[in-house]
Design an enzyme around this catalytic site. Structure first.
Site, PDB file in Angstrom:
ATOM      1  N   LYS A   1      33.936  30.318  40.990  1.00  0.00           N
ATOM      2  CA  LYS A   1      32.855  30.795  41.848  1.00  0.00           C
ATOM      3  C   LYS A   1      31.889  29.650  42.150  1.00  0.00           C
ATOM      4  CE  LYS A   1      32.583  35.456  39.770  1.00  0.00           C
ATOM      5  NZ  LYS A   1      32.790  36.294  40.955  1.00  0.00           N
TER       6      LYS A   1
ATOM      7  N   ARG B   1      40.263  43.809  37.402  1.00  0.00           N
ATOM      8  CA  ARG B   1      41.347  44.791  37.525  1.00  0.00           C
ATOM      9  C   ARG B   1      42.497  44.465  36.578  1.00  0.00           C
ATOM     10  NH1 ARG B   1      41.746  43.298  43.735  1.00  0.00           N
ATOM     11  NH2 ARG B   1      39.545  42.980  43.213  1.00  0.00           N
TER      12      ARG B   1
END
Length: 460
Positions: free
Chosen positions: A240, A314
């Protein structure tokens, strides 16, 4: 927070008025009170407060402008804004707001009394309120303490809230309620077949783990809560930018909210067989970090290709959901700070909800509206499943399309949930970007109260 609600009969009265009722109310206080309110320009506007002095110059009354449809937040801004001291309701809360208002007003006061004080002492003490007579003290206490736990966990920096510390907080909670805790740590995740939890967390020197709590009678209806516990998310090798990493201490907000909800359920003694599953990891970068285009076999047996290492939530959830669904619980709920797409769609204050059960979804939406803890449902739109197709594995963990990010994330998770199980997935921000009455800037257990009331209603 509940220590700002006290027993007693005294205290300075708080009078609540709406803009519509203010004129009639003021007519009952001719003379000095009416003159003071006129001189200060108070008109009963919602959120405005008038401090009315008595003849001796001391505070004699607080007049608070409220909206008649918002009992929870009506007085929630007062604990931090009123002078220190003891106050009481000088009005009939149920006549103004309706049935159950005493409980909501008390809970709002408790939520407005929150401060994160682990590293910095509070500047002042909060004002105290005498318990409203009609308040359900047990419910207020259970929810306020649950939300305090969630807020504290989210607000704590990762240095002091890594996977081990999150596991310790969960174990402490379990011990408090006589629940059982099982931990699967480090390479034990591989031997116990939780491969994607291990893959995401293996690059950190803080070992990944699965937290597994059970509580309640074995023959009670099964309720399973799953929370994303990414204690910090660098994005992995798909790193990020600094701006995207800044708030990543809150990437375990799903786990924190689930633990706060679990506290409320256990403290209230609800008739459920509760199971809480929290995969706790740090998505870090090192020589053994998992890579784009790696393929892993999940707990369910499906193979997953890594399209993006920053779609890690996830991956840890899918192993936990595969475990949860084997017991076929009466209700399965997972919570996660999962996608930026959900925030783009609905903003930071409105969690996204998905469900494979229309009845449960409708009940949860209704609970959110009733409890001023709203959610918004998005569809599990099957045509978008093709965005997760992989040429070399059963599924990809991320879509290259750039569209429907929250939906494709939910569709990924659905692959690991039995169609026989009533399932709710909540994609939450878990953070207040700015302070509002009862909702200070920082970590927040969004949807916790809505879920509690859904569970209470379903399993009472």
């Amino acid at each position: 927070m509940v220590d700002t609600l006290i027993d007693g009969a005294g205290g300075i009265p708080i009078m609540a008025v709406t803009t519509e009722s203010f004129g009639e109310w003021k007519a009952g206080y001719p003379g000095a009170v009416a003159a003071w309110l006129a001189a200060t320009g108070f008109t009963g506007e919602a959120g405005k407060t008038a401090l009315v002095p008595g003849p001796d110059g001391h505070l004699s009354m607080v007049v608070q402008g409220v909206a008649a449809d918002e009992p929870l937040w009506a007085l929630a801004g007062l604990p931090d804004s009123l002078p220190e001291g003891t106050y009481r309701l000088g009005f009939d809360s149920e006549s103004l707001f309706g049935k159950g208002a005493g409980t909501r007003v008390a809970l709002g006061w408790a939520l407005g009394s929150y401060v994160f004080s682990r590293y910095k002492a509070p500047k002042r003490k909060f004002a105290q309120l005498v318990w409203p007579e009609s308040a359900d003290r047990a419910t207020v206490t259970a929810l306020a303490d649950g939300l305090t736990l969630a807020r504290d966990l989210i607000n704590t920096p990762t240095e002091d809230m890594g996977p081990a510390e999150l596991a310790q907080a969960a174990a402490t909670l379990a011990e408090r309620h006589g629940a059982k805790t099982r931990l699967v740590v480090g390479d034990e995740l591989l031997t116990n077949n939780y491969p994607t939890i291990h893959a995401v967390g293996r690059a950190s020197d803080r070992a990944p783990r699965l937290i597994d709590i059970t509580w309640g009678k074995e023959d009670a209806p099964k309720l399973t809560l799953v929370g994303k516990g990414v204690c910090f998310d660098s994005g992995g090798l798909d790193i990020k930018p600094a701006s995207g990493m800044k708030l990543m201490k809150k990437d375990m907000g799903g786990a924190a909210t689930v633990l706060g909800l679990a506290h409320a359920v256990m403290a209230s003694g609800l008739n459920v067989r509760l199971r809480v599953l929290v995969p706790a990891v740090e998505n870090a970068i090192s020589g053994n970090a998992f890579r784009p285009m790696d393929v892993f076999k999940t707990r369910k047996g499906l193979t997953v290709e890594i399209g993006n290492t920053d779609a890690e939530g996830r991956l840890i959830l899918c192993d936990a959901l595969a475990e949860a669904t084997t017991e076929e619980p009466a209700l399965l709920i997972d919570m996660a700070t999962l996608t930026g797409a959900a925030r783009v769609a609905l903003g930071p204050e409105l969690p996204v909800m998905f469900s494979n059960d229309d009845t449960v979804a409708a009940e949860l939406l209704a609970a959110g509206t009733a409890e001023a803890d709203p959610l918004w449902r998005l569809p599990l739109w099957k045509p978008y499943r093709k965005y997760l197709d992989s040429k070399i594995a059963d599924i990809n963990n991320a879509s290259d399309s750039g569209f429907a990010g929250a939906i494709t994330a939910a569709l990924y998770l659905q692959e690991f949930v039995s169609a026989k199980v009533s399932w709710v997935h909540i994609d939450t921000f878990a953070w207040n970007q700015a302070s509002r009455a009862g909702r200070p800037e920082g970590g927040e257990g969004l949807a916790l109260r809505a879920l509690y009331h859904l569970i209470q209603k379903r399993f009472s």
